[in-house]
Design an enzyme around this catalytic site. Structure first.
Site, PDB file in Angstrom:
ATOM      1  N   ASP A   1      17.949 -20.849  -6.779  1.00  0.00           N
ATOM      2  CA  ASP A   1      17.664 -20.397  -8.011  1.00  0.00           C
ATOM      3  C   ASP A   1      19.068 -20.896  -8.639  1.00  0.00           C
ATOM      4  O   ASP A   1      19.867 -21.087  -8.091  1.00  0.00           O
ATOM      5  CB  ASP A   1      17.615 -18.773  -7.990  1.00  0.00           C
ATOM      6  CG  ASP A   1      17.111 -18.390  -9.446  1.00  0.00           C
ATOM      7  OD1 ASP A   1      16.079 -17.744  -9.426  1.00  0.00           O
ATOM      8  OD2 ASP A   1      17.835 -18.654 -10.547  1.00  0.00           O
TER       9      ASP A   1
ATOM     10  N   THR B   1       1.845 -19.197 -12.466  1.00  0.00           N
ATOM     11  CA  THR B   1       0.693 -19.169 -13.075  1.00  0.00           C
ATOM     12  C   THR B   1       0.848 -20.327 -14.173  1.00  0.00           C
ATOM     13  O   THR B   1       1.798 -20.219 -15.101  1.00  0.00           O
ATOM     14  CB  THR B   1       0.385 -17.753 -13.980  1.00  0.00           C
ATOM     15  OG1 THR B   1      -0.049 -16.906 -12.909  1.00  0.00           O
ATOM     16  CG2 THR B   1      -0.966 -17.892 -14.632  1.00  0.00           C
TER      17      THR B   1
ATOM     18  N   LEU C   1     -11.257   0.555 -13.052  1.00  0.00           N
ATOM     19  CA  LEU C   1     -12.091   1.076 -14.061  1.00  0.00           C
ATOM     20  C   LEU C   1     -11.241   2.371 -14.524  1.00  0.00           C
ATOM     21  O   LEU C   1     -11.837   3.293 -15.003  1.00  0.00           O
ATOM     22  CB  LEU C   1     -13.418   1.538 -13.478  1.00  0.00           C
ATOM     23  CG  LEU C   1     -14.316   0.313 -13.563  1.00  0.00           C
ATOM     24  CD1 LEU C   1     -15.694   0.896 -12.662  1.00  0.00           C
ATOM     25  CD2 LEU C   1     -14.543  -0.196 -14.856  1.00  0.00           C
TER      26      LEU C   1
ATOM     27  N   GLY D   1      -6.917   4.348 -19.769  1.00  0.00           N
ATOM     28  CA  GLY D   1      -5.490   4.751 -20.067  1.00  0.00           C
ATOM     29  C   GLY D   1      -5.171   4.147 -21.369  1.00  0.00           C
ATOM     30  O   GLY D   1      -5.811   4.266 -22.581  1.00  0.00           O
TER      31      GLY D   1
ATOM     32  N   CYS E   1       2.074 -10.019 -16.678  1.00  0.00           N
ATOM     33  CA  CYS E   1       1.143 -10.940 -16.455  1.00  0.00           C
ATOM     34  C   CYS E   1      -0.336 -10.984 -17.315  1.00  0.00           C
ATOM     35  O   CYS E   1      -0.564 -12.087 -18.139  1.00  0.00           O
ATOM     36  CB  CYS E   1       0.438 -10.827 -15.092  1.00  0.00           C
ATOM     37  SG  CYS E   1       1.938 -10.810 -13.806  1.00  0.00           S
TER      38      CYS E   1
ATOM     39  N   ARG F   1       8.086  -4.935 -19.562  1.00  0.00           N
ATOM     40  CA  ARG F   1       7.445  -5.949 -20.221  1.00  0.00           C
ATOM     41  C   ARG F   1       6.298  -5.645 -20.690  1.00  0.00           C
ATOM     42  O   ARG F   1       5.241  -5.194 -19.866  1.00  0.00           O
ATOM     43  CB  ARG F   1       7.658  -7.295 -19.697  1.00  0.00           C
ATOM     44  CG  ARG F   1       8.896  -7.857 -19.646  1.00  0.00           C
ATOM     45  CD  ARG F   1       8.928  -9.245 -18.693  1.00  0.00           C
ATOM     46  NE  ARG F   1       8.928  -8.591 -17.231  1.00  0.00           N
ATOM     47  CZ  ARG F   1       8.716  -9.687 -16.292  1.00  0.00           C
ATOM     48  NH1 ARG F   1       8.833 -11.240 -16.542  1.00  0.00           N
ATOM     49  NH2 ARG F   1       8.726  -9.567 -15.196  1.00  0.00           N
TER      50      ARG F   1
HETATM   51  C1  UGA Z   1      -1.881  -8.198 -12.102  1.00  0.00           C
HETATM   52  C2  UGA Z   1      -3.025  -8.563 -11.184  1.00  0.00           C
HETATM   53  O1  UGA Z   1      -3.346  -7.359 -10.788  1.00  0.00           O
HETATM   54  C3  UGA Z   1      -2.584  -9.526  -9.999  1.00  0.00           C
HETATM   55  O2  UGA Z   1      -3.449  -9.575  -9.171  1.00  0.00           O
HETATM   56  C4  UGA Z   1      -1.815 -10.706 -10.684  1.00  0.00           C
HETATM   57  O3  UGA Z   1      -1.456 -11.394  -9.296  1.00  0.00           O
HETATM   58  C5  UGA Z   1      -0.737 -10.383 -11.383  1.00  0.00           C
HETATM   59  O4  UGA Z   1      -1.298  -9.776 -12.516  1.00  0.00           O
HETATM   60  C6  UGA Z   1      -0.209 -11.725 -11.886  1.00  0.00           C
HETATM   61  O5  UGA Z   1      -0.737 -12.427 -12.395  1.00  0.00           O
HETATM   62  O6  UGA Z   1       1.004 -12.002 -11.525  1.00  0.00           O
HETATM   63  P1  UGA Z   1       0.224  -6.272 -12.265  1.00  0.00           P
HETATM   64  O7  UGA Z   1       0.441  -7.234 -13.729  1.00  0.00           O
HETATM   65  O8  UGA Z   1       1.426  -6.394 -11.447  1.00  0.00           O
HETATM   66  O9  UGA Z   1      -0.806  -7.510 -11.601  1.00  0.00           O
HETATM   67  O10 UGA Z   1      -0.452  -5.196 -12.519  1.00  0.00           O
HETATM   68  P2  UGA Z   1      -1.767  -4.236 -12.339  1.00  0.00           P
HETATM   69  O11 UGA Z   1      -1.710  -3.595 -11.134  1.00  0.00           O
HETATM   70  O12 UGA Z   1      -2.829  -5.345 -12.205  1.00  0.00           O
HETATM   71  O13 UGA Z   1      -1.899  -3.741 -13.640  1.00  0.00           O
HETATM   72  C7  UGA Z   1      -2.070  -4.329 -15.070  1.00  0.00           C
HETATM   73  C8  UGA Z   1      -2.023  -3.095 -16.017  1.00  0.00           C
HETATM   74  O14 UGA Z   1      -3.398  -2.682 -16.213  1.00  0.00           O
HETATM   75  C9  UGA Z   1      -1.153  -2.030 -16.152  1.00  0.00           C
HETATM   76  O15 UGA Z   1      -0.681  -1.996 -17.476  1.00  0.00           O
HETATM   77  C10 UGA Z   1      -1.856  -1.095 -15.791  1.00  0.00           C
HETATM   78  O16 UGA Z   1      -1.483   0.146 -16.024  1.00  0.00           O
HETATM   79  C11 UGA Z   1      -3.266  -1.423 -16.376  1.00  0.00           C
HETATM   80  N1  UGA Z   1      -4.601  -0.960 -15.651  1.00  0.00           N
HETATM   81  C12 UGA Z   1      -4.925  -1.391 -14.436  1.00  0.00           C
HETATM   82  C13 UGA Z   1      -5.446  -0.038 -16.244  1.00  0.00           C
HETATM   83  O17 UGA Z   1      -5.071   0.532 -17.370  1.00  0.00           O
HETATM   84  N2  UGA Z   1      -6.563   0.468 -15.704  1.00  0.00           N
HETATM   85  C14 UGA Z   1      -6.840   0.073 -14.258  1.00  0.00           C
HETATM   86  O18 UGA Z   1      -7.792   0.569 -13.709  1.00  0.00           O
HETATM   87  C15 UGA Z   1      -6.008  -0.961 -13.782  1.00  0.00           C
END
Ligand code: UGA
Length: 431
Positions: free
Chosen positions: A30, A121, A248, A251, A258, A325
């Site tokens: 890095d 990505t 599903l 919220g 991401c 973020r």
């Molecule tokens: C997401 C993807 O899930 C990963 O597979 C991917 O690798 C990653 O982006 C990436 O591109 O690097 P992440 O951003 O860490 O991962 O978080 P998630 O757990 O997917 O949640 C994303 C958002 O959706 C959060 O704000 C969470 O609160 C919201 N969410 C998630 C909901 O509101 N409802 C749900 O049922 C699930």
């Protein structure tokens, strides 16, 4: 295998440590001198469950090291993974300056045949772009493959070691063999395709998941109007294996580093090709509306936000991370502040600077001091700690009685028994 990982952000550091855990010899490089000095002294720059132990264990075994020198990391590597950031540029496209800089440095330091794998990505066509940059800087043989990461923050170590699939976008059988060998210990399907399809797979996955969340949030808003329960609807549809029960949870919409960035990049790419994506664009619109709707419901319950004390519990975009973020909590805090509320916040580990939130936000030491004298409390992040709140103590600390559960963590009966006017997503409010 000898592996170099370029970039020690959340993707690079997790990937590097997990590859070392799989038995590879890993050097993480890095350009951030301070971060590398910290890592060499055992300081982990991000909060990610299990990561600190993993780093320490593999450094101890001599399988993982950190450096600022490409010269030290690249020449011996059989696979070089690029895991630098691709933030949103002003126009919504992915900013490729870090990827280009990494490709140039990798090219200058190759010593033998190497596979260069993109973990970040990146837009469709990046493998070809990297190939051109590397070619201009070396006479060595090399191949560029796309190997997008699918880690979730807060579960990244688990996700790396137990993936649902590994995607390998390669146009060279030799490079494919290297990548299959690299992930040989991971018991999951290896999807081998061409680089462009692999690059698009990552965007399509994130856009699909974001759309799924926007869809259930739309249904939640309808439930609030017609007096149905979104959780029961989600259960009812999720048990159909063609739909699936994950993602599903209604919220406050999707945030983080991401989904917002990747969905916008996909939409911008498609628009630039004169092929707009109406479903993806609608998912973005619903996501913005989801946050606005929470504030409007709260304002309706309070009469007006002006001059009201409101405590927001949670700052992180989701639980188990200190990442704020594109956090819905931060967007809601900003909007409440703009409408004249006096906002105070508590999060178990995340903090926000005044630059990020746009004003000097008061951070409290615990949920109960945040609620002191407040007319309303909003739960904005799904931390386990908030599932176990002492509701009577919380109510006693407040001057008002509104509890807005933006993550549907609590039981309606218990909240009402504790004297709250309780609001949740996807249920009609009892006013
Ligand atoms: C997401 C993807 O899930 C990963 O597979 C991917 O690798 C990653 O982006 C990436 O591109 O690097 P992440 O951003 O860490 O991962 O978080 P998630 O757990 O997917 O949640 C994303 C958002 O959706 C959060 O704000 C969470 O609160 C919201 N969410 C998630 C909901 O509101 N409802 C749900 O049922 C699930």
């Amino acid at each position: 295998m000898n592996v170099a990982v370029v970039g020690t952000g959340y993707v690079g550091l997790v990937s590097g440590s997990c590859l070392a855990e799989l038995g590879h010899q890993v050097t993480c490089v890095d350009v951030d001198v301070e971060k590398i000095a910290g890592l060499n002294n055992g300081v982990i720059p991000i909060y990610e469950p299990g990561l600190e132990e993993l780093v320490k264990r593999n450094v101890g075994y001599g399988r993982l090291r950190f450096t600022t020198s490409y010269q030290e990391a690249i020449p011996d590597a059989e696979v070089v993974s690029i895991a630098v950031g691709t933030p949103s540029a002003e126009d919504g496209t992915a900013d490729m300056k870090y990827v280009k800089a990494a490709a140039e440095e990798i090219g200058k330091n190759l010593s033998d045949y190497t596979v260069i794998a993109t973990k970040s990505t990146v837009p469709v066509g990046t493998a070809e772009m990297i190939t051109e940059i590397v070619k201009a800087n070396t006479d060595c043989e090399f191949d560029v493959v796309s190997n997008p990461e699918t880690l979730r923050e807060g579960h990244a170590v688990y996700d790396f070691l137990h993936p649902s699939r590994v995607i390998i976008g390669s146009s060279s059988p030799r490079a494919t063999d290297f990548m299959v060998h690299l992930f040989a210990y991971l018991d999951c399907p290896k999807v081998v395709t061409d680089p462009r399809s692999a690059e698009l797979t990552k965007y399509a996955a994130n856009a699909f998941l974001a759309t799924k969340i926007s869809f259930i949030n739309e249904i939640a808003h309808l439930c609030e109007e017609v007096g149905a329960s979104v959780e029961d609807v989600a259960k009812g549809i999720g048990l159909d294996p063609r739909i699936g029960k994950d993602f599903l949870h209604a919220g406050l919409g999707w945030g983080g580093s991401c989904f917002p960035k990747d969905v916008l990049a996909l939409s911008t790419l498609a628009a630039s090709l004169d092929y707009p994506l109406p479903i993806v664009n609608a998912a973005i619109k619903t996501n913005v509306h989801t946050r606005e709707r929470v504030v409007s419901r709260l304002e309706k319950a309070l009469g007006s936000c002006a001059g009201k004390k409101i405590a927001v519990l949670g700052l992180a975009f989701k639980d188990n991370t200190d990442d704020t973020r594109e956090s819905a909590a931060v967007a809601i805090i900003r909007e409440l502040h703009n409408r004249g509320a006096e906002v105070r916040a508590y999060d178990p580990i995340a903090n926000v600077t005044s630059e990020h939130v746009g004003f000097d936000l008061e951070h409290s030491a615990d949920p109960y001091s945040a609620a002191e004298g407040a007319e309303a409390v909003v739960i904005a992040t799904e931390w386990d700690e908030f599932r176990n709140l002492d509701l009577q103590r919380l109510k006693k600390a407040m001057s008002g009685d509104i509890l807005f559960d933006g993550r549907n963590l609590l039981s309606q009966e218990e909240a009402e028994r504790s004297g709250f006017r309780y609001f949740r997503v996807g249920r009609k409010s009892k006013m």
